[in-house]
Motif scaffolding. Structure first.
Motif, PDB file in Angstrom:
ATOM      1  N   THR A 159       0.828  -1.202   0.000  1.00  0.00           N
ATOM      2  CA  THR A 159       0.000   0.000   0.000  1.00  0.00           C
ATOM      3  C   THR A 159       0.865   1.256   0.000  1.00  0.00           C
ATOM      4  O   THR A 159       0.570   2.230  -0.707  1.00  0.00           O
ATOM      5  N   ALA A 160       1.937   1.236   0.783  1.00  0.00           N
ATOM      6  CA  ALA A 160       2.847   2.392   0.831  1.00  0.00           C
ATOM      7  C   ALA A 160       3.483   2.642  -0.533  1.00  0.00           C
ATOM      8  O   ALA A 160       3.571   3.783  -0.999  1.00  0.00           O
ATOM      9  N   ALA A 161       3.931   1.561  -1.192  1.00  0.00           N
ATOM     10  CA  ALA A 161       4.549   1.709  -2.510  1.00  0.00           C
ATOM     11  C   ALA A 161       3.538   2.232  -3.524  1.00  0.00           C
ATOM     12  O   ALA A 161       3.821   3.159  -4.297  1.00  0.00           O
ATOM     13  N   ALA A 162       2.340   1.641  -3.537  1.00  0.00           N
ATOM     14  CA  ALA A 162       1.313   2.062  -4.490  1.00  0.00           C
ATOM     15  C   ALA A 162       0.900   3.515  -4.248  1.00  0.00           C
ATOM     16  O   ALA A 162       0.697   4.280  -5.203  1.00  0.00           O
ATOM     17  N   THR A 163       0.800   3.909  -2.980  1.00  0.00           N
ATOM     18  CA  THR A 163       0.355   5.265  -2.647  1.00  0.00           C
ATOM     19  C   THR A 163       1.379   6.316  -3.050  1.00  0.00           C
ATOM     20  O   THR A 163       1.033   7.327  -3.673  1.00  0.00           O
TER      21      THR A 163
END
Length: 273
Positions: A159-163
């Motif tokens: 989620t952190a990478a995608a965000t």
């Protein structure tokens, strides 16, 4: 006369929570986002599961069970990358970001609220997909803390990478109208080469090597390590789950996305001088 007490000064936390409330209200009032984030993945899972679900890709593992892990990973990417990039781009085109910049709201509060909204929406989406997998496709949920711990860090890192990449991509889009034409082919390419719509080991080797560069492959493989039997690791491309490598790649993309977002983000339209 009694002096009127001054209202308390808003704290960073209170402003962030207030902004998060706005983000959630805007999301749940948008039919397009609701369909894209919730209904569309459910339809794909039910459609592919109905057509190919009963086929075994390994002893005791059906395609539907394999597909669930890929759809969970893809849902995280869609929410954090595709949807976020599009919504920020639309807000920029409509001068919403410009007005926010002119308020006392700290930039960190705005982005923290965006991240929190993505986390909450992704958690609901993933819960729905897992429920479908358990009820319809006989997916067995892990019963030990170790697998759920893996699920937690894969979910959070993914989620952190995608965000962060979604925030960075929002600035690369010249305008919101062209956003879908730019982002959709990228996401589809990653889905078809990362073991979402197709079994990863059945993809041509050179495309596997390309997919290994990007986060979705490691997100999907990490989720397979949670929801598929332990002995399925032998059927992976390198005969193991490669969780350490996956964590390194996902963490690297968090850093890359963060640097790009900080360096490139703009509050005003590209044609606004």
């Amino acid at each position: 006369m009694t002096a009127t007490a001054a209202p308390p000064t808003p704290t960073w936390t209170s402003m962030t929570l207030a902004r998060l409330s706005v983000e959630l209200k805007e999301f749940f009032r948008s039919r397009e986002q609701m369909v894209f984030i919730f209904l569309f993945p459910m339809m794909l899972l039910l459609l592919f599961g109905s057509v190919f679900g009963g086929e075994e890709i390994a002893p005791g593992v059906t395609f539907a069970q394999y597909f669930l892990a890929g759809m969970v990973a893809s849902g995280i990417l869609n929410t954090g990358f595709q949807s976020l990039a599009m919504t920020i781009s639309i807000d920029r085109d409509e001068d919403v970001l410009k007005r926010i910049q002119g308020t006392p709201l700290p930039a960190t509060s705005y982005f923290a609220a965006k991240v929190a909204q993505v986390l909450l929406v992704s958690a609901v989406q993933v819960a729905i997909l897992i429920a479908i997998g358990v009820v319809i496709y006989d997916v067995t949920l892990p019963s030990d803390a170790g697998h759920w711990g893996t699920f937690a860090w894969v979910f959070l890192l993914g989620t952190a990478a995608a965000t962060t990449l979604g925030i960075a991509m929002s600035t690369l889009l010249r305008n919101a109208k062209s956003g879908s034409a730019v982002i959709t082919p990228i996401v589809l390419f990653l889905q078809f080469t990362s073991g979402v719509f197709l079994v990863y080991t059945q993809i041509p080797t050179f495309l596997q090597h390309v997919a290994e560069i990007f986060p979705l492959k490691w997100l999907a493989q990490g989720m397979r390590s949670v929801f598929l039997p332990e002995d399925f690791a032998a059927a992976e491309a390198r005969g193991s789950w490669e969780l350490t490598t996956g964590a390194i790649v996902l963490a690297a993309w968090v850093v890359i996305g963060l640097v790009l977002a900080v360096k490139t983000f703009r509050w005003t339209r590209h044609d606004d001088n």
